[in-house]
Write an enzyme that holds these catalytic residues in place. Structure first.
Site, PDB file in Angstrom:
ATOM      1  N   HIS A 118      48.621 -11.870  33.635  1.00  0.00           N
ATOM      2  CA  HIS A 118      48.777 -10.427  33.874  1.00  0.00           C
ATOM      3  C   HIS A 118      47.399  -9.774  33.714  1.00  0.00           C
ATOM      4  CE1 HIS A 118      50.651  -6.712  34.518  1.00  0.00           C
ATOM      5  NE2 HIS A 118      51.347  -6.554  33.406  1.00  0.00           N
ATOM      6  N   GLN A 137      46.664  -5.849  33.267  1.00  0.00           N
ATOM      7  CA  GLN A 137      47.097  -5.352  31.958  1.00  0.00           C
ATOM      8  C   GLN A 137      45.959  -5.461  30.931  1.00  0.00           C
ATOM      9  OE1 GLN A 137      50.381  -4.180  30.924  1.00  0.00           O
ATOM     10  NE2 GLN A 137      49.176  -3.581  29.156  1.00  0.00           N
ATOM     11  N   ASP A 152      54.903  -8.427  22.740  1.00  0.00           N
ATOM     12  CA  ASP A 152      55.503  -8.279  24.066  1.00  0.00           C
ATOM     13  C   ASP A 152      56.963  -8.709  23.931  1.00  0.00           C
ATOM     14  OD1 ASP A 152      55.953  -8.094  26.821  1.00  0.00           O
ATOM     15  OD2 ASP A 152      54.781  -9.877  27.338  1.00  0.00           O
ATOM     16  N   CYS A 186      52.294  -4.107  25.844  1.00  0.00           N
ATOM     17  CA  CYS A 186      52.114  -3.826  27.276  1.00  0.00           C
ATOM     18  C   CYS A 186      53.228  -2.942  27.825  1.00  0.00           C
ATOM     19  CB  CYS A 186      52.031  -5.126  28.048  1.00  0.00           C
ATOM     20  SG  CYS A 186      53.429  -6.222  27.759  1.00  0.00           S
ATOM     21  N   ARG A 222      46.429   1.923  32.220  1.00  0.00           N
ATOM     22  CA  ARG A 222      46.718   1.087  33.398  1.00  0.00           C
ATOM     23  C   ARG A 222      46.211   1.778  34.662  1.00  0.00           C
ATOM     24  NH1 ARG A 222      50.694  -2.511  33.374  1.00  0.00           N
ATOM     25  NH2 ARG A 222      49.426  -3.423  35.018  1.00  0.00           N
TER      26      ARG A 222
HETATM   27  N1  NVA Z   1      55.782 -10.813  29.553  1.00  0.00           N
HETATM   28  C1  NVA Z   1      56.381  -9.706  30.229  1.00  0.00           C
HETATM   29  C2  NVA Z   1      55.360  -8.657  30.556  1.00  0.00           C
HETATM   30  C3  NVA Z   1      55.897  -7.428  31.226  1.00  0.00           C
HETATM   31  C4  NVA Z   1      54.836  -6.435  31.558  1.00  0.00           C
HETATM   32  C5  NVA Z   1      57.083 -10.183  31.489  1.00  0.00           C
HETATM   33  O1  NVA Z   1      56.520 -11.032  32.200  1.00  0.00           O
HETATM   34  O2  NVA Z   1      58.191  -9.732  31.738  1.00  0.00           O
HETATM   35  N1   CP Z   2      53.117  -3.473  31.461  1.00  0.00           N
HETATM   36  C1   CP Z   2      53.628  -3.597  32.692  1.00  0.00           C
HETATM   37  O1   CP Z   2      53.177  -4.391  33.532  1.00  0.00           O
HETATM   38  O2   CP Z   2      54.666  -2.754  32.945  1.00  0.00           O
HETATM   39  P1   CP Z   2      55.582  -2.754  34.251  1.00  0.00           P
HETATM   40  O3   CP Z   2      56.369  -4.042  34.241  1.00  0.00           O
HETATM   41  O4   CP Z   2      56.424  -1.538  34.124  1.00  0.00           O
HETATM   42  O5   CP Z   2      54.685  -2.713  35.458  1.00  0.00           O
END
Ligand code: NVA
Ligand code: CP
Length: 331
Positions: A135, A138, A232, A273, A318
């Site tokens: 990610h 982020q 997270d 996040c 972001r």
């Molecule tokens: N680890 C989480 C992050 C969401 C922004 C996911 O992949 O759902």
């Molecule tokens: N942190 C993040 O990526 O949030 P969303 O899943 O809402 O984009």
């Protein structure tokens, strides 16, 4: 030599040097200052970007849309069911079509290989808006938030990730810390610690930048003296709902609690996040409460709402950081 990443895709942070990441962070601060001062910055007027989402999103989608509009660009959002990609058209074909129409493509999906393939065939910059492995956008928002709280002096600071420390966010955090000289601690049960390959990729980078990477199962030792505690969700997008019971059993000792944050550096901050399960005001949160009797999961509500929490600054960042990525790669 000046940094120039024009024309590059942004797929994972391992592809970027320390100088390039620092350049994106400086650019992000610049864009934040412009936005705050109400100074227009439509530097990419006339360009268009496609926003391709196979998984849901609030922050990432909104940051790309508002960021693109602030830069003067048009946007087309394709939701998880809104394109032919995957079921009726291959990724390579989709990439070649979108590349003919758009100047850049954001992609949120499952396999990292998919975003890599999109980038290989599109002929325009592709930005990874989250995959199962990484990610990267982020991370820029997270580090900008850390910089803002530590007077832009982040080298040698310690960032601790508590919980599912093998997930996309934790892995990405390890990379960005290693690149920028911050100590990184991954803390969770043995089965939720980061994979060996990512640790092995980061260790020499950390050594070169004078910082450390630690893996531990002990949350008290991990957070003591920490400058940043990060967590997270315990179950990520794309993982089956059936694993909640097992994850709760494994991860409860790693909830970011009042007791744990009290052990941080006095100036320490809490990051997440988002989205976060810190109460029962979501359908999933309510269901978990009913099924398992828990009213908060990865973070205590009092920490989420408490004085160390910077989660909404982080969410705002972001926008500024994603804008910087689009600008730097499209200018
Ligand atoms: N680890 C989480 C992050 C969401 C922004 C996911 O992949 O759902
Ligand atoms: N942190 C993040 O990526 O949030 P969303 O899943 O809402 O984009």
């Amino acid at each position: 030599m000046g940094v120039n990443i024009s024309g590059r895709s942004f797929l994972k942070l391992l592809d970027f040097s320390t100088a390039e990441i620092e350049y994106l962070l400086a650019l992000s601060k610049n864009f934040k200052d412009l936005k705050r001062a109400g100074v227009p910055h439509r530097y990419l007027e006339g360009k268009n970007v496609a926003l391709l989402f196979q998984k849901t999103s609030t922050r990432t989608r909104c940051a790309f849309e508002v960021g693109a509009h602030d830069l003067g660009m048009g946007t087309t959002y394709l939701d998880p069911s809104g394109s032919q990609m995957g079921h009726k058209e291959s990724i390579a074909d989709t990439a070649r079509v979108l590349g003919r129409m758009f100047d850049g493509i954001e992609f949120r999906g499952f396999a990292q290989a998919d975003v890599e393939e999109l980038a290989a065939f599109a002929g325009v910059p592709v930005w990874n808006g989250l995959t199962d492995l990484w990610h990267p956008t982020q991370m820029l928002a997270d580090v900008l938030t850390i910089q803002e709280n530590f007077n832009y002096d982040i080298k040698g600071k310690t960032v601790v990730f508590l919980g599912d420390a093998k997930n996309n966010v934790a892995r990405s955090l390890m990379v960005v810390c290693a690149k920028l000289g911050m100590n990184f601690v991954a803390c969770g049960p043995e089965s939720c610690l980061p994979a060996r390959d990512v640790v092995e990729a980061c260790e020499p980078i950390a050594a070169a930048n004078g910082c450390t990477i630690t893996l531990t199962t002990d949350p008290v030792a991990a957070v003591t003296g920490a400058h940043v505690v990060y967590t997270d969700v315990w179950v990520s997008l794309g993982e089956p709902a059936e694993i909640w019971a097992e994850r709760i059993r494994l991860l409860e000792p790693y909830r970011v609690s009042e007791d744990l944050v009290a052990r941080m550096d006095p100036a320490g901050i809490f990051l997440h996040c988002l989205p976060a399960f810190h109460d029962t005001k979501t359908t999933t949160g309510a269901k978990i409460a009913e099924q398992f009797g828990l009213t908060e999961m990865e973070v205590a509500d009092s920490v989420f709402e408490g004085p160390r929490s910077r989660v909404f600054d982080e969410a705002e960042n972001r926008l500024h950081t994603i804008k910087a990525v689009m600008y730097a790669t499209l200018k």
